[in-house]
Write a protein that holds these residues in place. Structure first.
Motif, mmCIF file in Angstrom:
data_model
loop_
_atom_site.group_PDB
_atom_site.id
_atom_site.type_symbol
_atom_site.label_atom_id
_atom_site.label_comp_id
_atom_site.label_asym_id
_atom_site.label_seq_id
_atom_site.Cartn_x
_atom_site.Cartn_y
_atom_site.Cartn_z
ATOM 1 N N PRO A 1 38.773 33.413 37.461
ATOM 2 C CA PRO A 1 38.888 31.975 37.178
ATOM 3 C C PRO A 1 38.882 31.694 35.681
ATOM 4 O O PRO A 1 38.306 32.451 34.892
ATOM 5 C CB PRO A 1 37.645 31.387 37.851
ATOM 6 N N GLN A 2 39.491 30.609 35.280
ATOM 7 C CA GLN A 2 39.651 30.247 33.875
ATOM 8 C C GLN A 2 38.327 30.281 33.111
ATOM 9 O O GLN A 2 38.250 30.808 32.008
ATOM 10 C CB GLN A 2 40.282 28.848 33.771
ATOM 11 N N GLU A 3 37.265 29.754 33.694
ATOM 12 C CA GLU A 3 35.980 29.680 32.988
ATOM 13 C C GLU A 3 35.326 31.042 32.773
ATOM 14 O O GLU A 3 34.431 31.185 31.950
ATOM 15 C CB GLU A 3 35.005 28.724 33.707
ATOM 16 N N GLU A 4 35.769 32.064 33.496
ATOM 17 C CA GLU A 4 35.196 33.404 33.356
ATOM 18 C C GLU A 4 36.036 34.338 32.491
ATOM 19 O O GLU A 4 35.675 35.487 32.281
ATOM 20 C CB GLU A 4 35.015 34.043 34.744
ATOM 21 N N ARG A 5 37.147 33.847 31.991
ATOM 22 C CA ARG A 5 38.060 34.694 31.227
ATOM 23 C C ARG A 5 37.523 34.992 29.834
ATOM 24 O O ARG A 5 36.970 34.122 29.164
ATOM 25 C CB ARG A 5 39.430 34.036 31.123
ATOM 26 N N GLU A 6 37.702 36.225 29.413
ATOM 27 C CA GLU A 6 37.321 36.633 28.070
ATOM 28 C C GLU A 6 38.327 37.665 27.574
ATOM 29 O O GLU A 6 39.100 38.218 28.348
ATOM 30 C CB GLU A 6 35.905 37.205 28.050
ATOM 31 N N TYR A 7 38.329 37.909 26.270
ATOM 32 C CA TYR A 7 39.236 38.901 25.705
ATOM 33 C C TYR A 7 38.731 40.292 26.068
ATOM 34 O O TYR A 7 37.585 40.638 25.810
ATOM 35 C CB TYR A 7 39.307 38.775 24.184
ATOM 36 N N ARG A 8 39.612 41.058 26.711
ATOM 37 C CA ARG A 8 39.262 42.425 27.068
ATOM 38 C C ARG A 8 40.418 43.328 26.641
ATOM 39 O O ARG A 8 41.575 42.976 26.832
ATOM 40 C CB ARG A 8 39.034 42.556 28.580
ATOM 41 N N TYR A 9 40.079 44.485 26.097
ATOM 42 C CA TYR A 9 41.129 45.401 25.660
ATOM 43 C C TYR A 9 40.604 46.825 25.597
ATOM 44 O O TYR A 9 39.415 47.064 25.501
ATOM 45 C CB TYR A 9 41.697 44.989 24.291
ATOM 46 N N ILE B 1 46.293 37.494 25.134
ATOM 47 C CA ILE B 1 46.266 36.149 24.559
ATOM 48 C C ILE B 1 45.803 35.112 25.580
ATOM 49 O O ILE B 1 44.993 34.239 25.273
ATOM 50 C CB ILE B 1 47.652 35.779 23.988
ATOM 51 N N THR B 2 46.313 35.211 26.788
ATOM 52 C CA THR B 2 45.965 34.226 27.823
ATOM 53 C C THR B 2 44.672 34.591 28.551
ATOM 54 O O THR B 2 44.199 33.813 29.372
ATOM 55 C CB THR B 2 47.094 34.094 28.865
ATOM 56 N N ARG B 3 44.152 35.784 28.266
ATOM 57 C CA ARG B 3 42.925 36.292 28.894
ATOM 58 C C ARG B 3 43.063 36.367 30.423
ATOM 59 O O ARG B 3 42.091 36.219 31.148
ATOM 60 C CB ARG B 3 41.719 35.455 28.496
ATOM 61 N N VAL B 4 44.275 36.611 30.864
ATOM 62 C CA VAL B 4 44.549 36.754 32.290
ATOM 63 C C VAL B 4 44.217 38.160 32.760
ATOM 64 O O VAL B 4 43.868 38.387 33.901
ATOM 65 C CB VAL B 4 46.028 36.409 32.605
ATOM 66 N N GLY B 5 44.323 39.102 31.892
ATOM 67 C CA GLY B 5 44.039 40.493 32.233
ATOM 68 C C GLY B 5 43.484 41.200 31.017
ATOM 69 O O GLY B 5 42.979 40.576 30.100
ATOM 70 N N CYS B 6 43.631 42.492 31.012
ATOM 71 C CA CYS B 6 43.092 43.317 29.944
ATOM 72 C C CYS B 6 44.253 44.009 29.229
ATOM 73 O O CYS B 6 45.136 44.568 29.877
ATOM 74 C CB CYS B 6 42.157 44.365 30.560
ATOM 75 N N PHE B 7 44.261 43.963 27.898
ATOM 76 C CA PHE B 7 45.232 44.745 27.134
ATOM 77 C C PHE B 7 44.762 46.190 27.202
ATOM 78 O O PHE B 7 43.677 46.519 26.739
ATOM 79 C CB PHE B 7 45.286 44.281 25.675
ATOM 80 N N ASP B 8 45.586 47.035 27.794
ATOM 81 C CA ASP B 8 45.176 48.419 28.016
ATOM 82 C C ASP B 8 46.295 49.361 27.588
ATOM 83 O O ASP B 8 47.400 49.315 28.133
ATOM 84 C CB ASP B 8 44.844 48.613 29.498
ATOM 85 N N VAL B 9 46.004 50.208 26.607
ATOM 86 C CA VAL B 9 46.997 51.167 26.124
ATOM 87 C C VAL B 9 47.402 52.123 27.251
ATOM 88 O O VAL B 9 48.547 52.599 27.280
ATOM 89 C CB VAL B 9 46.485 51.909 24.871
ATOM 90 N N ASP B 10 46.503 52.384 28.184
ATOM 91 C CA ASP B 10 46.846 53.242 29.329
ATOM 92 C C ASP B 10 47.933 52.600 30.188
ATOM 93 O O ASP B 10 48.803 53.296 30.725
ATOM 94 C CB ASP B 10 45.610 53.531 30.187
#
Length: 158
Positions: A38-46, A117-126
């Motif tokens: 949910p939008q309120e739980e989104r954070e930058y993950r990478y 950017i949208t914090r919808v998922g995680c930026f993952d080099v894998d």
């Protein structure tokens, strides 16, 4: 191959490519089943360390579950196989394995940046690695499927 038949194949390829891109967008950005929060739980993950998430999923596969393991590892590869298979059919410029790999990497990088950017998922080099592998496998599959036809027509292009 007859020009009309070639045109039909290319047209079907364009339709399939559009459907593929729409499905990719849905599963990567809108489907709650694939880790969207949910939008309120989104954070930058990478993750910028190559093979860290792949290794983590392998080590903890019993804890995360088979579905999560398979979805993360094989899902990322399978998601980009259609890209590598269909793109050379609809674009003569993209009938080169290196260009398919670079384009697959570019598309994957775009997706990962949007997810960050949208914090919808995680930026993952894998994911970049696995998605690019999927695009390469899609192209390889096309080459294998196309080999008998090319042999029949004495080395003519796709």
């Amino acid at each position: 191959m007859k020009k009309n038949r070639k045109s039909i194949i290319r047209s079907v390829g364009v339709v399939l490519y559009i459907v593929y891109i729409l499905l990719l967008l849905y599963f990567l950005f809108f489907s709650e089943k694939y880790g969207r929060v949910p939008q309120e739980e989104r954070e930058y993950r990478y993750n910028l360390v190559p093979f860290m998430e792949i290794r983590r999923f392998w080590i903890y596969r019993d804890k995360v579950g088979t579905t999560a393991f398979l979805t993360n590892i094989f899902g990322n590869v399978l998601a980009f196989i259609p890209f590598g298979f269909i793109l050379p059919i609809i674009s003569e410029k993209m009938r080169n394995g290196f260009l398919i790999c670079i384009s697959g990497l570019e598309l994957s990088l775009t997706v990962e940046c949007i997810q960050l950017i949208t914090r919808v998922g995680c930026f993952d080099v894998d994911d970049l690695i696995l998605n690019t592998l999927g695009a390469a496998l899609g192209y390889l599959l096309l080459v294998i499927c196309n080999h008998p036809r090319r042999k029949k027509y004495h080395g003519k292009k796709i």
